[in-house]
Scaffold this motif. Structure first.
Motif, PDB file in Angstrom:
ATOM      1  N   GLN A   9       0.810  -1.135   0.145  1.00 22.27           N
ATOM      2  CA  GLN A   9      -0.085   0.020  -0.032  1.00 22.27           C
ATOM      3  C   GLN A   9       1.056   1.185   0.221  1.00 22.27           C
ATOM      4  O   GLN A   9       0.589   2.197  -0.568  1.00 22.27           O
ATOM      5  N   LYS A  10       1.905   1.268   0.840  1.00 29.05           N
ATOM      6  CA  LYS A  10       2.630   2.334   0.769  1.00 29.05           C
ATOM      7  C   LYS A  10       3.493   2.613  -0.459  1.00 29.05           C
ATOM      8  O   LYS A  10       3.482   3.780  -0.935  1.00 29.05           O
ATOM      9  N   LEU A  11       4.003   1.577  -1.140  1.00 30.22           N
ATOM     10  CA  LEU A  11       4.637   1.793  -2.288  1.00 30.22           C
ATOM     11  C   LEU A  11       3.666   2.082  -3.451  1.00 30.22           C
ATOM     12  O   LEU A  11       3.904   3.019  -4.098  1.00 30.22           O
ATOM     13  N   LEU A  12       2.349   1.555  -3.392  1.00 29.62           N
ATOM     14  CA  LEU A  12       1.427   2.252  -4.346  1.00 29.62           C
ATOM     15  C   LEU A  12       1.087   3.601  -4.272  1.00 29.62           C
ATOM     16  O   LEU A  12       0.795   4.296  -5.273  1.00 29.62           O
ATOM     17  N   GLN A  13       1.181   4.109  -3.133  1.00 25.32           N
ATOM     18  CA  GLN A  13       0.538   5.394  -2.482  1.00 25.32           C
ATOM     19  C   GLN A  13       1.772   6.352  -3.075  1.00 25.32           C
ATOM     20  O   GLN A  13       1.521   7.568  -3.574  1.00 25.32           O
ATOM     21  N   GLY A  16       1.795   6.436  -7.044  1.00 27.97           N
ATOM     22  CA  GLY A  16       0.732   7.024  -7.296  1.00 27.97           C
ATOM     23  C   GLY A  16       0.950   8.528  -7.224  1.00 27.97           C
ATOM     24  O   GLY A  16       0.465   9.608  -8.076  1.00 27.97           O
ATOM     25  N   GLN A  17       1.345   9.031  -6.248  1.00 30.49           N
ATOM     26  CA  GLN A  17       1.771  10.457  -5.837  1.00 30.49           C
ATOM     27  C   GLN A  17       2.535  11.033  -6.829  1.00 30.49           C
ATOM     28  O   GLN A  17       2.478  12.259  -7.426  1.00 30.49           O
ATOM     29  N   LYS A  18       3.519  10.366  -7.248  1.00 32.89           N
ATOM     30  CA  LYS A  18       4.642  10.717  -8.023  1.00 32.89           C
ATOM     31  C   LYS A  18       4.060  10.769  -9.485  1.00 32.89           C
ATOM     32  O   LYS A  18       4.388  11.800 -10.231  1.00 32.89           O
ATOM     33  N   LYS A  19       3.191   9.628 -10.004  1.00 34.47           N
ATOM     34  CA  LYS A  19       2.626   9.929 -11.158  1.00 34.47           C
ATOM     35  C   LYS A  19       1.651  11.142 -11.211  1.00 34.47           C
ATOM     36  O   LYS A  19       1.701  11.770 -12.179  1.00 34.47           O
ATOM     37  N   ALA A  20       0.850  11.412 -10.210  1.00 29.05           N
ATOM     38  CA  ALA A  20      -0.040  12.329 -10.213  1.00 29.05           C
ATOM     39  C   ALA A  20       0.622  13.878 -10.333  1.00 29.05           C
ATOM     40  O   ALA A  20       0.142  14.777 -10.806  1.00 29.05           O
ATOM     41  N   PHE A  21       1.624  13.972  -9.375  1.00 30.14           N
ATOM     42  CA  PHE A  21       2.364  15.101  -9.618  1.00 30.14           C
ATOM     43  C   PHE A  21       3.129  15.326 -10.959  1.00 30.14           C
ATOM     44  O   PHE A  21       3.093  16.325 -11.322  1.00 30.14           O
ATOM     45  N   ALA A  22       3.742  14.274 -11.339  1.00 27.37           N
ATOM     46  CA  ALA A  22       3.920  14.463 -12.888  1.00 27.37           C
ATOM     47  C   ALA A  22       3.171  14.995 -13.839  1.00 27.37           C
ATOM     48  O   ALA A  22       3.343  15.652 -14.644  1.00 27.37           O
ATOM     49  N   GLU A  23       1.944  14.379 -13.841  1.00 26.55           N
ATOM     50  CA  GLU A  23       0.891  14.565 -14.605  1.00 26.55           C
ATOM     51  C   GLU A  23       0.558  16.048 -14.501  1.00 26.55           C
ATOM     52  O   GLU A  23       0.001  16.584 -15.592  1.00 26.55           O
ATOM     53  N   LYS A 108       3.772   5.159 -14.211  1.00 29.00           N
ATOM     54  CA  LYS A 108       2.680   4.369 -14.762  1.00 29.00           C
ATOM     55  C   LYS A 108       3.186   3.034 -14.851  1.00 29.00           C
ATOM     56  O   LYS A 108       2.422   2.194 -14.573  1.00 29.00           O
ATOM     57  N   SER A 109       4.185   2.633 -15.525  1.00 28.55           N
ATOM     58  CA  SER A 109       4.672   1.208 -15.901  1.00 28.55           C
ATOM     59  C   SER A 109       5.011   0.724 -14.392  1.00 28.55           C
ATOM     60  O   SER A 109       4.887  -0.458 -14.126  1.00 28.55           O
ATOM     61  N   SER A 110       5.633   1.493 -13.431  1.00 29.14           N
ATOM     62  CA  SER A 110       5.799   0.810 -12.128  1.00 29.14           C
ATOM     63  C   SER A 110       4.521   0.369 -11.262  1.00 29.14           C
ATOM     64  O   SER A 110       4.603  -0.806 -10.720  1.00 29.14           O
ATOM     65  N   LEU A 111       3.619   1.378 -11.476  1.00 28.46           N
ATOM     66  CA  LEU A 111       2.271   1.088 -10.872  1.00 28.46           C
ATOM     67  C   LEU A 111       1.793  -0.348 -11.425  1.00 28.46           C
ATOM     68  O   LEU A 111       1.486  -1.235 -10.735  1.00 28.46           O
ATOM     69  N   ARG A 116       0.664  -6.226 -11.087  1.00 25.25           N
ATOM     70  CA  ARG A 116       0.882  -7.364 -11.831  1.00 25.25           C
ATOM     71  C   ARG A 116       1.499  -8.285 -10.849  1.00 25.25           C
ATOM     72  O   ARG A 116       1.005  -9.397 -10.677  1.00 25.25           O
ATOM     73  N   GLY A 117       2.633  -8.001 -10.020  1.00 24.68           N
ATOM     74  CA  GLY A 117       3.532  -8.783  -9.400  1.00 24.68           C
ATOM     75  C   GLY A 117       3.017  -8.659  -7.699  1.00 24.68           C
ATOM     76  O   GLY A 117       3.368  -9.458  -6.988  1.00 24.68           O
ATOM     77  N   GLY A 118       2.155  -7.928  -7.520  1.00 22.14           N
ATOM     78  CA  GLY A 118       1.531  -7.639  -6.009  1.00 22.14           C
ATOM     79  C   GLY A 118       0.777  -8.769  -5.839  1.00 22.14           C
ATOM     80  O   GLY A 118       0.746  -9.157  -4.357  1.00 22.14           O
TER      81      GLY A 118
END
Length: 120
Positions: A9-13, A16-23, A108-111, A116-118
Motif C-alpha cells: 500500500q505504501k509503495l502504491l501510494q 501514485g503520488q509521483k505519477k499524479a504530480f508528474a501529470e 505508470k509502468s511501475s504501478l 501485476r506482481g503484487g
C-alpha cells in the motif's frame, strides 16, 4: 517473496503520488508552452508590421500608462531580443516536458508492474 500488504500500500501510494504530480506538472508546462507560442506569434506579427513601415515613421511603445516615441531600429532590436528569450524559454519548457513525460510513463509502468506482481 511476497510483499506485506502494508508495504505494498505504501509503495502504491508513493508511486501514485509521483505519477499524479508528474501529470499535474506536465499539464502546467503544456499551458506555459501554449502561452509562449502565442507570445511568439504576437512578436512575429509585430515585427512584420514594424518592418513594413518606412524607417522615418514615428513608432510609439507603451510604457506604463504613457506612450514613448521610439526609433524603429530600437523597436526591432527589442523584438529580436524578446524573440530570442522566448526561444530559450520554449527550449527549457520542452526539456521539462520531456522529463515530466518520462517520469509519468515510468511511474505508470511501475504501478502496473507492482499491481501485476503484487498478487503473488
Amino acid at each position: 517473496m511476497s510483499i506485506t500488504n502494508e508495504a505494498l500500500q505504501k509503495l502504491l501510494q508513493e508511486i501514485g503520488q509521483k505519477k499524479a504530480f508528474a501529470e499535474q506538472q506536465l499539464s502546467i508546462v503544456k499551458q506555459q508552452m501554449a502561452i509562449k507560442t502565442r507570445e511568439s506569434r504576437m512578436l512575429q506579427l509585430t515585427a512584420s508590421e514594424v518592418n513594413s513601415l518606412p524607417i522615418d515613421t514615428n513608432v510609439y511603445e507603451g510604457v506604463g500608462k504613457m506612450f514613448v516615441c521610439t526609433p524603429i531600429p530600437d523597436v526591432q532590436k527589442r523584438l529580436a531580443s524578446e524573440t530570442e528569450e522566448l526561444k530559450l524559454d520554449m527550449a527549457n519548457l520542452d526539456k521539462k516536458a520531456d522529463y515530466l513525460e518520462k517520469t509519468y510513463q515510468n511511474s505508470k509502468s511501475s504501478l502496473e508492474q507492482v499491481l501485476r506482481g503484487g498478487g503473488t
